[in-house]
Design a protein around this motif. Structure first.
Motif, short mmCIF file in Angstrom:
data_model
loop_
_atom_site.label_atom_id
_atom_site.label_comp_id
_atom_site.label_asym_id
_atom_site.label_seq_id
_atom_site.Cartn_x
_atom_site.Cartn_y
_atom_site.Cartn_z
N LEU A 660 10.22 -18.89 -7.88
CA LEU A 660 10.09 -19.54 -6.57
C LEU A 660 8.69 -19.42 -5.97
O LEU A 660 8.16 -20.38 -5.41
N TYR A 661 8.08 -18.25 -6.09
CA TYR A 661 6.81 -18.01 -5.39
C TYR A 661 5.60 -18.08 -6.32
O TYR A 661 4.52 -17.61 -5.97
N ALA A 662 5.78 -18.68 -7.49
CA ALA A 662 4.68 -18.81 -8.44
C ALA A 662 3.83 -20.04 -8.11
O ALA A 662 4.37 -21.13 -7.90
N ASP A 663 2.52 -19.85 -8.07
CA ASP A 663 1.60 -20.96 -7.84
C ASP A 663 0.98 -21.46 -9.14
O ASP A 663 0.71 -22.65 -9.30
N THR A 664 0.70 -20.54 -10.04
CA THR A 664 -0.09 -20.86 -11.21
C THR A 664 0.61 -20.39 -12.49
O THR A 664 1.58 -19.63 -12.44
N ARG A 665 0.05 -20.82 -13.60
CA ARG A 665 0.57 -20.34 -14.88
C ARG A 665 0.38 -18.83 -15.01
O ARG A 665 1.18 -18.14 -15.63
N SER A 666 -0.70 -18.33 -14.42
CA SER A 666 -0.93 -16.89 -14.45
C SER A 666 0.20 -16.14 -13.73
O SER A 666 0.62 -15.06 -14.18
N ASP A 667 0.70 -16.72 -12.64
CA ASP A 667 1.85 -16.12 -11.95
C ASP A 667 3.06 -16.07 -12.88
O ASP A 667 3.79 -15.07 -12.91
N LEU A 668 3.27 -17.15 -13.62
CA LEU A 668 4.41 -17.20 -14.53
C LEU A 668 4.27 -16.19 -15.66
O LEU A 668 5.25 -15.59 -16.10
N GLU A 669 3.05 -16.01 -16.13
CA GLU A 669 2.81 -15.00 -17.17
C GLU A 669 3.08 -13.61 -16.65
O GLU A 669 3.57 -12.74 -17.38
N HIS A 670 2.77 -13.38 -15.39
CA HIS A 670 3.08 -12.09 -14.76
C HIS A 670 4.58 -11.88 -14.69
O HIS A 670 5.08 -10.77 -14.88
N LEU A 671 5.31 -12.96 -14.41
CA LEU A 671 6.76 -12.88 -14.31
C LEU A 671 7.41 -12.58 -15.67
O LEU A 671 8.19 -11.64 -15.81
N SER A 672 7.11 -13.41 -16.66
CA SER A 672 7.77 -13.31 -17.94
C SER A 672 6.89 -13.92 -19.03
O SER A 672 6.97 -15.12 -19.28
N PRO A 673 6.07 -13.10 -19.66
CA PRO A 673 5.15 -13.64 -20.67
C PRO A 673 5.85 -14.40 -21.78
O PRO A 673 5.29 -15.35 -22.34
N GLU A 674 7.07 -14.02 -22.13
CA GLU A 674 7.77 -14.66 -23.24
C GLU A 674 8.36 -16.02 -22.87
O GLU A 674 8.75 -16.78 -23.75
N HIS A 675 8.44 -16.31 -21.57
CA HIS A 675 9.12 -17.54 -21.15
C HIS A 675 8.24 -18.42 -20.26
O HIS A 675 8.76 -19.20 -19.46
N VAL A 676 6.94 -18.28 -20.41
CA VAL A 676 6.02 -19.01 -19.54
C VAL A 676 6.26 -20.52 -19.63
O VAL A 676 6.36 -21.21 -18.60
N ASP A 677 6.36 -21.04 -20.83
CA ASP A 677 6.50 -22.49 -20.98
C ASP A 677 7.80 -22.98 -20.35
O ASP A 677 7.82 -24.02 -19.66
N ASP A 678 8.89 -22.25 -20.58
CA ASP A 678 10.17 -22.64 -19.98
C ASP A 678 10.07 -22.65 -18.46
O ASP A 678 10.53 -23.59 -17.79
N LEU A 679 9.49 -21.60 -17.90
CA LEU A 679 9.40 -21.49 -16.44
C LEU A 679 8.49 -22.56 -15.86
O LEU A 679 8.75 -23.08 -14.77
N ASP A 680 7.43 -22.90 -16.59
CA ASP A 680 6.52 -23.92 -16.10
C ASP A 680 7.21 -25.27 -16.00
O ASP A 680 7.07 -26.01 -15.02
N VAL A 681 8.01 -25.61 -17.00
CA VAL A 681 8.76 -26.87 -16.97
C VAL A 681 9.76 -26.85 -15.82
O VAL A 681 9.90 -27.83 -15.07
N LEU A 682 10.47 -25.74 -15.66
CA LEU A 682 11.46 -25.64 -14.59
C LEU A 682 10.81 -25.75 -13.21
O LEU A 682 11.35 -26.39 -12.31
N ARG A 683 9.64 -25.13 -13.06
CA ARG A 683 8.94 -25.19 -11.78
C ARG A 683 8.57 -26.63 -11.42
O ARG A 683 8.74 -27.07 -10.27
N GLN A 684 8.09 -27.37 -12.39
CA GLN A 684 7.73 -28.76 -12.14
C GLN A 684 8.97 -29.60 -11.81
O GLN A 684 8.93 -30.47 -10.94
#
Length: 735
Positions: A660-684
């Motif tokens: 919810l509070y992620a602005d950037t891909r770096s934020d997503l990597e901080h959240l879950s390095p193994e699932h960055v791509d999945d989370l990025d798609v979901l965020r969009q």
């Protein structure tokens, strides 16, 4: 009842009976394959040197394969076939076993049991019951042929046994066992073997076995669990060793499949099943149709149950109880001398515990503490502030009280969880606390100006972020929400979807406008479905990522927890009996790690998906920008809308995604390095569905609908408020 119209026994034709030989001659003319290995059998029998009666040979004709085989008479056949049993099973014991009649219900593991009993000559007759027909997916564990597809499983088992021992009587019940036939099935048996899938029938069998004083043996294919119930020794035993209580078959039959889940899990013992089975249970209904079974496990079941049956018939001291013959554990011990255990290190769960898909970190949870509202105006304002929701009920605010002012800051602990990126979840909670304080101040006519500060950089604990001055004013619009603010609660119960009315929409929008906020209310079914899928996938990541999962579990508070003043109490999760029963499985690290390794786990978000799809709608609360002050103001809007929705009879629950509070891909990597791509798609996808304004953000996402009232309110910490200059002067939380 026994089936008589399906051929499943050999036709025995004696050579000393003319009529039988006439039948054999007709079979020969019809092209039946006649196989004669009698000389070898006679030679083998002669080598034993036993004085056996002179018997005429037989021909065993198998109509399903159109083969007839010439064999010894019954006594000689039995003696030679079972010769290698000698000393492992004595002649006297073999005779006793040949007097026993065994019933088997369910012909998967039951197939292995029946065949093993026949192999050893460990019974004198078999009664087999199963209504199911063989499918290709059964052929990973049953030694059958593709020519058997579509044939009843009991018939197949009887045919294989007849091909092994044509003299062994086998009854076949192709309708299975029912309440009307269970008595007839159990009649004249010495032991009942239960390997059926239906919990109703399992209990029915035990009830009848207790009445007839028959022992029951059962094998569960995961980790070799064997159950022995000696109703023959004690007719007052409770079925299943009392694990299901005193529920009767009639009551059990009325329960839905979902409502039976807790009973099934009581029998399996969720903390003791293998990691692979636990992981698979979470995939049933998603990537799996039903629980998996291996041929080796089924074969092991045949061996262990047969050994138990043999021991019971021979009078060995086999008591009622359950134990495991776990081959994996023993094989691991070949290399690792220490005791190996797959049992997970998870909290022990009481009977009412559930499946936690929505009780996640960073999601405002809980509600006001119970107890009377303080009469003193200042204390009433403080009490209102600490009733605010917060992610995981962490209560991340610190409130300093001066005679004419309340100062709000972030507390020094606990440390923010991963999904509280940039402390935005904490800021939203602080904004909700500020709003509650203003509502109470307006109600008690001591309202003064409120100032939200915006210091540069990441917000730090102890740095003032908002001031609420106390004066002598009021605000009728704010004060009108006072009683609703005191009653506000998180309601995680399933809702009843309904068409959202114009009055309901206006009430929520008016509550947002009161604070100059902006919301989006999603009510179209297609959009709700899209959001449900996004949130389901977000929950999947939350469970599969070890760090996110660890934080989620750390926020849960179990019954009788000695420190329940923060965190989310398990009993408040609003879970039904099936979800409660699955909690021990859902929180097993070993099972979840396997799902992560296999790339599965969609079932982990099932509860969130069901809750969202059953909602009337969702409310997205936007922030104007992305500064700390914006999220504080957004938190105030969240609380205002939440209170207004509940006041008009709606149940409200935060369902915000992990990113919810992620602005950037770096934020997503901080959240879950193994699932960055999945989370990025979901965020969009989430931003597209909600049409998040450019430059703005999301304070929170709420689902709403009509549901039964919340039954529990989260408690409050007593160390979040102090008077200025009084280091030890804590204002205790009420309730």
């Amino acid at each position: 009842m026994p089936s008589e119209d399906i051929p499943c026994a050999a036709l025995l034709l004696a050579e000393d009976l003319e009529a039988d030989m006439d039948v054999l001659d007709r079979l020969r003319r019809d092209g039946v394959d006649l196989r004669d290995r009698l000389d070898d059998q006679r030679a083998g029998l002669a080598a034993l040197g036993d004085d056996l009666p002179d018997e005429a040979p037989r021909w065993a004709y198998y109509p399903w394969s159109r083969i007839a085989v010439r064999i010894l008479g019954p006594a000689g056949f039995d003696r030679l076939r079972l010769d290698r049993n000698r000393n492992k099973i004595t002649a006297e014991e073999q005779a006793r076993l040949r007097s026993a009649k065994v019933g088997v219900v369910g012909l998967s593991v039951g197939y292995a049991v029946a065949y093993t009993l026949a192999l050893e000559g460990a019974c004198g007759a078999l009664r087999l019951a199963d209504f199911d027909e063989l499918e290709l997916s059964n052929m990973n564990r049953l030694p059958v042929s593709v020519t058997d597809l579509g044939v009843n499983k009991a018939v197949i088992a009887a045919r294989r046994i007849a091909e092994l021992d044509p003299y062994l009587p086998v009854e076949v019940w192709t309708d299975g066992v029912t309440p009307d036939t269970v008595g007839a099935f159990c009649r004249d048996l010495d032991v009942v073997v239960d390997e059926c899938d239906s919990l109703d029938v399992k209990l029915l069998i035990r009830t009848e076995a207790a009445r007839r004083r028959l022992p029951v043996v059962m094998h569960t294919s995961d980790r070799g669990l064997l159950d022995v119930e000696r109703f023959d020794l004690d007719g007052d035993l409770l079925p299943f060793h009392g694990l299901l209580g005193d529920i009767d078959p009639e009551t059990l039959q009325t329960l839905s499949t979902r409502d039976k889940v807790p009973y099934v899990l009581c029998l399996l013992d969720p903390e003791e099943i293998s990691a692979r089975m636990a992981a698979s249970m979470l995939e049933v209904g998603e990537s799996l149709e039903t629980w998996p079974q291996l041929g080796a496990d089924v074969g092991l079941g045949g061996v262990t149950v047969s050994a138990a049956v043999r021991g019971i018939v021979l009078g060995h001291p086999i008591a009622s109880g359950r134990g495991r013959v776990d081959l994996d554990r023993h094989l691991d011990a070949l290399d690792v001398p220490s005791v190996h255990s797959e049992a997970p290190d998870v909290p022990s769960v009481h009977s009412e515990a559930p499946d936690v898909a929505s009780a996640a970190p960073g999601v405002p949870a809980g509600a006001s503490p119970d107890g009377e509202t303080p009469q003193d105006p200042l204390e009433a304002v403080i009490d209102a502030a600490i009733r605010a929701p917060s992610g995981g009920n962490a209560q991340p605010w610190s409130i300093v009280v001066e005679p004419d002012c309340l100062t709000f800051a972030l507390a020094p602990e606990p440390e923010p969880v991963l999904m509280d990126l940039h402390r935005r979840g904490s800021l939203v909670a602080l904004g909700a606390a500020l709003h509650n304080a203003r509502v109470a101040a307006a109600n008690h006519k001591i309202l003064g100006p409120a100032t939200v500060l915006d210091p540069p950089g990441e917000p730090e604990p102890g740095v003032p972020l908002a001031h609420l001055e106390l004066g002598s004013d009021t605000d009728p619009d704010l004060a009108a929400y006072h009683s609703g603010m005191l009653a506000r609660a998180t309601n995680r119960s399933p809702g009843d979807p309904h068409t959202v009315t114009d009055d309901e929409l206006e009430a929520m929008h008016a509550a947002a406008r009161l604070l100059g906020g902006r919301i989006e209310v999603v009510t179209e079914s297609d959009d709700i479905a899209r959001l449900a899928e996004i949130l389901t996938e977000s929950d999947r990541v939350r469970y599969l990522d070890g760090r996110l999962r660890s934080e989620m579990v750390a926020e849960l508070r179990w019954p009788d927890d000695p420190d329940p003043d923060s965190g989310i109490e398990v009993d408040s999760l609003g879970l039904d009996t099936a979800e409660a029963a699955m909690l021990d499985v859902v929180l097993r690290d070993d099972a979840l790690d396997l799902l992560e390794e296999w790339g599965l786990g969609r079932g982990l978000g099932r509860m969130t998906r069901d809750r969202v799809l059953g909602s009337a709608g969702l409310v997205a609360v936007f922030t104007e920008g992305r500064s700390p002050a914006d999220y504080i103001r957004g938190g105030a809007v969240v609380e205002s809308v939440w209170i207004a929705a509940q006041e008009i009879g709606l149940a409200v629950q935060p369902v915000s995604p992990v990113f919810l509070y992620a602005d950037t891909r770096s934020d997503l990597e901080h959240l879950s390095p193994e699932h960055v791509d999945d989370l990025d798609v979901l965020r969009q996808e989430l931003a597209a569905v909600l049409e998040v304004p450019a430059g703005g953000g999301l304070a929170l996402l709420l689902r709403f609908g009509r549901a039964s009232a919340a039954t529990m309110r989260s408690r409050r910490r007593n160390d979040r408020v102090r008077h200025a200059g009084d280091v030890d002067g804590l204002i205790p939380a009420r309730g």
